[in-house]
Design an enzyme around this catalytic site. Sequence first.
Site, PDB file in Angstrom:
ATOM      1  NE  ARG A  47      15.572  21.956  44.125  1.00  0.00           N
ATOM      2  CZ  ARG A  47      15.887  22.131  42.541  1.00  0.00           C
ATOM      3  NH1 ARG A  47      16.002  20.990  42.388  1.00  0.00           N
ATOM      4  NH2 ARG A  47      15.958  23.179  41.351  1.00  0.00           N
ATOM      5  CG  ASP A 238      10.375  28.939  40.877  1.00  0.00           C
ATOM      6  OD1 ASP A 238      11.799  29.488  41.191  1.00  0.00           O
ATOM      7  OD2 ASP A 238      10.650  28.021  42.038  1.00  0.00           O
ATOM      8  CG  ASN A 248      15.113  31.153  38.525  1.00  0.00           C
ATOM      9  OD1 ASN A 248      13.918  30.466  38.478  1.00  0.00           O
ATOM     10  ND2 ASN A 248      16.364  31.133  37.828  1.00  0.00           N
TER      11      ASN A 248
HETATM   12  O1  MRU Z   1      14.827  26.435  45.633  1.00  0.00           O
HETATM   13  P1  MRU Z   1      14.144  25.912  44.423  1.00  0.00           P
HETATM   14  O2  MRU Z   1      15.248  24.824  44.740  1.00  0.00           O
HETATM   15  O3  MRU Z   1      12.870  24.732  44.254  1.00  0.00           O
HETATM   16  O4  MRU Z   1      14.368  26.407  43.806  1.00  0.00           O
HETATM   17  C1  MRU Z   1      14.882  25.865  41.905  1.00  0.00           C
HETATM   18  C2  MRU Z   1      14.484  27.689  40.745  1.00  0.00           C
HETATM   19  O5  MRU Z   1      14.635  28.524  40.644  1.00  0.00           O
HETATM   20  C3  MRU Z   1      14.180  26.716  39.233  1.00  0.00           C
HETATM   21  O6  MRU Z   1      15.115  27.647  39.079  1.00  0.00           O
HETATM   22  C4  MRU Z   1      13.390  26.971  39.081  1.00  0.00           C
HETATM   23  O7  MRU Z   1      12.482  26.296  39.787  1.00  0.00           O
HETATM   24  C5  MRU Z   1      12.572  26.669  37.784  1.00  0.00           C
HETATM   25  S1  MRU Z   1      12.809  25.533  36.888  1.00  0.00           S
HETATM   26  C6  MRU Z   1      12.488  24.189  36.538  1.00  0.00           C
END
Ligand code: MRU
Length: 347
Positions: A47, A238, A248
């Site tokens: 993730r 994201d 995000n």
């Molecule tokens: O749902 P996830 O764990 O994939 O979400 C991750 C995030 O929101 C992070 O803050 C994001 O991917 C950015 S940093 C690498």
Amino acid sequence: LASYHVIQWIDGSLEMLDQRVLPHQVVYLQFNTPVEVCGAIRDMVIRGAPAIGLSAAYGMALAAQHSLATDKSEFFRELIAAGKILSSARPTAANLTWAVERILRRLESSKQEPIDRLKVIALDEAKAIDYENEQMNRQMGLHALPLIPQGARIIHHCNTGPLATGAYGTALGVIISAHQHGKQVHVFVDETRPRLQGARLTSWELKQCGIPHSVVVDSASGYLMRTKGINLCLVGCDRIAANGDTANKIGTYNLALVANAHNVPFYVVGPTSTIDMSIPSGDDIPIEERPITEVTQIGDFQITPDDIQVENPAFDVTPARYITGIITDRGIAYPPYKASLSRLMGE
Ligand code: MRU
């Protein structure tokens, strides 16, 4: 930096660290098809936007390497189908489709080559994305150095370190880089409900780096800003729209509002592969809804009554006006973002 690897191509298969069982178990899983990689992204084995992009790139390489196609149009049909499967895994992170499209473009531009050579080209391109990802992570850390005061007290949301990027990290990469350059920092780590990426993953990474930190509940930010002398907030992203609106992890928007109310600088950190100039504003960013059991249960234990209504948006969008600056591998963009991001992206 780390005694573990997050994602690695080994002898024609993809090995990934299972982030669902951290920090208590370190388990590696092997994946051999794009369908398996899609499942791993969907189930959160891997993730974090850049790490999702990296796994999708290697998912495309798996599709190419294991293809049994004997004619080229069949090979291309298979690769396009693999790209569709991988892109469907999660909707919000821009890096996923960015990586898939980059591999497809590279293959398209080499379509005169024989199939055996195309297989090598797909893997080489995935490795190039991997290498460039690491360079971008380093650059973000260096650009941000002047923004981190000695003794900084920082609020961080979600998980944005090596686990989320496969390299140093975005927001957490900035913190790690500041620490490595001799800055003493203290990080307040939002636990990040409902999947607890902060409490489980960010704290695990900071502990390994020897960086002082305290895990806090997400709703502590107002109190912390009033009482603990917070210098800045650092969050990942994201997807960043052309106007700077940023998707995000859910709760980022709340943090930005609290930071604004207290005049605390609020920085977004992300590689240019997360910037989506085709999307004019945050209104057009697709927001993932995840299973409600992430909210109703902690592990296998149900915490809510039966048969109630629940919503579980995994991301929110922070309007650009609340963002002090966007730290990228190509430099820091400041408002107005439409102009500064266009300059950075060379458009
Ligand atoms: O749902 P996830 O764990 O994939 O979400 C991750 C995030 O929101 C992070 O803050 C994001 O991917 C950015 S940093 C690498």
